[in-house]
Motif scaffolding. Structure first.
Motif, PDB file in Angstrom:
ATOM      1  N   HIS A 102       0.410  -0.710   0.034  1.00  0.00           N
ATOM      2  CA  HIS A 102      -0.203   0.046   0.424  1.00  0.00           C
ATOM      3  C   HIS A 102       0.966   1.105   0.324  1.00  0.00           C
ATOM      4  O   HIS A 102       2.729   1.654   0.353  1.00  0.00           O
ATOM      5  CB  HIS A 102      -0.781  -0.419   1.067  1.00  0.00           C
ATOM      6  N   ILE A 103       0.504   2.103  -0.403  1.00  0.00           N
ATOM      7  CA  ILE A 103       1.106   3.443  -0.656  1.00  0.00           C
ATOM      8  C   ILE A 103       0.836   4.550   0.796  1.00  0.00           C
ATOM      9  O   ILE A 103      -0.493   4.464   1.530  1.00  0.00           O
ATOM     10  CB  ILE A 103       0.435   4.812  -1.561  1.00  0.00           C
ATOM     11  N   ILE A 104       1.766   4.739   1.264  1.00  0.00           N
ATOM     12  CA  ILE A 104       2.011   5.529   2.512  1.00  0.00           C
ATOM     13  C   ILE A 104       1.604   6.754   2.507  1.00  0.00           C
ATOM     14  O   ILE A 104       2.923   7.037   2.218  1.00  0.00           O
ATOM     15  CB  ILE A 104       2.105   4.876   4.167  1.00  0.00           C
ATOM     16  N   PHE A 105       1.331   7.760   2.609  1.00  0.00           N
ATOM     17  CA  PHE A 105       1.611   9.381   2.582  1.00  0.00           C
ATOM     18  C   PHE A 105       0.977   9.829   4.130  1.00  0.00           C
ATOM     19  O   PHE A 105       0.241   9.400   4.126  1.00  0.00           O
ATOM     20  CB  PHE A 105       0.735   9.795   1.570  1.00  0.00           C
ATOM     21  N   PHE A 106       1.400  10.850   4.429  1.00  0.00           N
ATOM     22  CA  PHE A 106       2.058  11.753   5.470  1.00  0.00           C
ATOM     23  C   PHE A 106       1.270  12.435   5.187  1.00  0.00           C
ATOM     24  O   PHE A 106       1.638  13.525   4.423  1.00  0.00           O
ATOM     25  CB  PHE A 106       2.703  11.478   6.456  1.00  0.00           C
ATOM     26  N   PHE A 107      -0.162  13.341   5.947  1.00  0.00           N
ATOM     27  CA  PHE A 107      -1.051  14.518   5.301  1.00  0.00           C
ATOM     28  C   PHE A 107      -0.712  15.038   6.731  1.00  0.00           C
ATOM     29  O   PHE A 107      -1.732  15.385   7.738  1.00  0.00           O
ATOM     30  CB  PHE A 107      -2.131  14.253   4.910  1.00  0.00           C
ATOM     31  N   THR A 108      -0.075  16.414   6.689  1.00  0.00           N
ATOM     32  CA  THR A 108       0.278  16.655   7.785  1.00  0.00           C
ATOM     33  C   THR A 108       0.310  18.488   8.519  1.00  0.00           C
ATOM     34  O   THR A 108       0.094  19.328   7.280  1.00  0.00           O
ATOM     35  CB  THR A 108       1.457  16.360   9.062  1.00  0.00           C
ATOM     36  N   SER A 109      -0.487  18.576   9.430  1.00  0.00           N
ATOM     37  CA  SER A 109      -0.791  20.176   9.772  1.00  0.00           C
ATOM     38  C   SER A 109       1.040  20.744   9.706  1.00  0.00           C
ATOM     39  O   SER A 109       1.086  22.090   9.961  1.00  0.00           O
ATOM     40  CB  SER A 109      -1.352  20.729  10.963  1.00  0.00           C
ATOM     41  N   ARG A 110       1.890  20.265   9.952  1.00  0.00           N
ATOM     42  CA  ARG A 110       2.968  20.833  10.016  1.00  0.00           C
ATOM     43  C   ARG A 110       3.805  21.745   8.988  1.00  0.00           C
ATOM     44  O   ARG A 110       3.160  20.845   8.039  1.00  0.00           O
ATOM     45  CB  ARG A 110       4.391  19.574  10.288  1.00  0.00           C
ATOM     46  N   THR A 111       3.830  22.755   8.773  1.00  0.00           N
ATOM     47  CA  THR A 111       4.530  23.055   8.364  1.00  0.00           C
ATOM     48  C   THR A 111       6.231  23.011   7.526  1.00  0.00           C
ATOM     49  O   THR A 111       6.520  21.904   8.589  1.00  0.00           O
ATOM     50  CB  THR A 111       5.228  24.471   8.576  1.00  0.00           C
ATOM     51  N   GLU A 112       6.129  23.661   6.581  1.00  0.00           N
ATOM     52  CA  GLU A 112       7.534  22.980   5.617  1.00  0.00           C
ATOM     53  C   GLU A 112       9.362  23.361   6.448  1.00  0.00           C
ATOM     54  O   GLU A 112       9.505  22.532   5.947  1.00  0.00           O
ATOM     55  CB  GLU A 112       7.630  23.516   3.770  1.00  0.00           C
ATOM     56  N   ALA A 113       8.847  24.010   7.045  1.00  0.00           N
ATOM     57  CA  ALA A 113       9.824  24.600   8.410  1.00  0.00           C
ATOM     58  C   ALA A 113       9.843  23.623   8.825  1.00  0.00           C
ATOM     59  O   ALA A 113      10.887  22.713  10.206  1.00  0.00           O
ATOM     60  CB  ALA A 113       9.428  25.912   8.907  1.00  0.00           C
TER      61      ALA A 113
END
Length: 148
Positions: free
Chosen positions: A72-83
């Motif tokens: 399966h493909i696992i991507f994290f989708f987060t409110s953390r910023t690029e910083a």
């Protein structure tokens, strides 16, 4: 993670000899998974110094790595910023999470409504990662004038 890690799980799609978007094979899912409060302690962006010391949820680690190993493909989708990307990648690596990529900067608030021309499934995390089960629920759909 490297592009080839994701490509080995996808079927190349071509049209007139040109490569177009890859296709997920039958039975393979594309997971978008939140980080804070879902796979570890809920760390707000205002406290980035805590990100490296967040406690991992062991059931999340075991389940996500199993899903990864199943193709399966696992991507994290987060409110953390690029910083916060570097510290986040370091934390994921330290704890042994297997994943394909990460999308940063998800708006905070949690009232998400994904609209797509493909079937989309959503699962609200309620404190424990387990195998997913089928359940009948009420959903919102576009009113196309045809009621089933």
């Amino acid at each position: 993670m490297k592009t080839e890690d994701i490509d080995k799980n996808l079927v190349a799609a071509t049209q007139d000899g040109e490569q177009i978007s890859p296709i997920l094979p039958e039975g393979i899912k594309n997971y978008l998974i939140d980080i804070d409060g879902t796979i570890c302690d809920d760390i707000p962006n205002e406290q980035p110094e805590r990100m490296l010391t967040a406690e991992v949820y062991p059931d999340a680690l075991a389940t996500l790595n199993r899903w990864y190993d199943e193709g399966h493909i696992i991507f994290f989708f987060t409110s953390r910023t690029e910083a916060h990307r570097e510290v986040t990648e370091q934390w994921l690596k330290t704890h042994g999470f297997k994943y394909h990529g990460m999308v940063m900067g998800k708006p905070r608030g949690g009232n998400y409504h994904w609209i797509d021309n493909h079937l989309v499934k959503a699962t609200r995390y309620r404190g424990k990662f387990t195998d997913l089960v089928d359940k009948e629920v009420t959903i919102q759909v576009f009113d196309d004038g045809q009621h089933e």
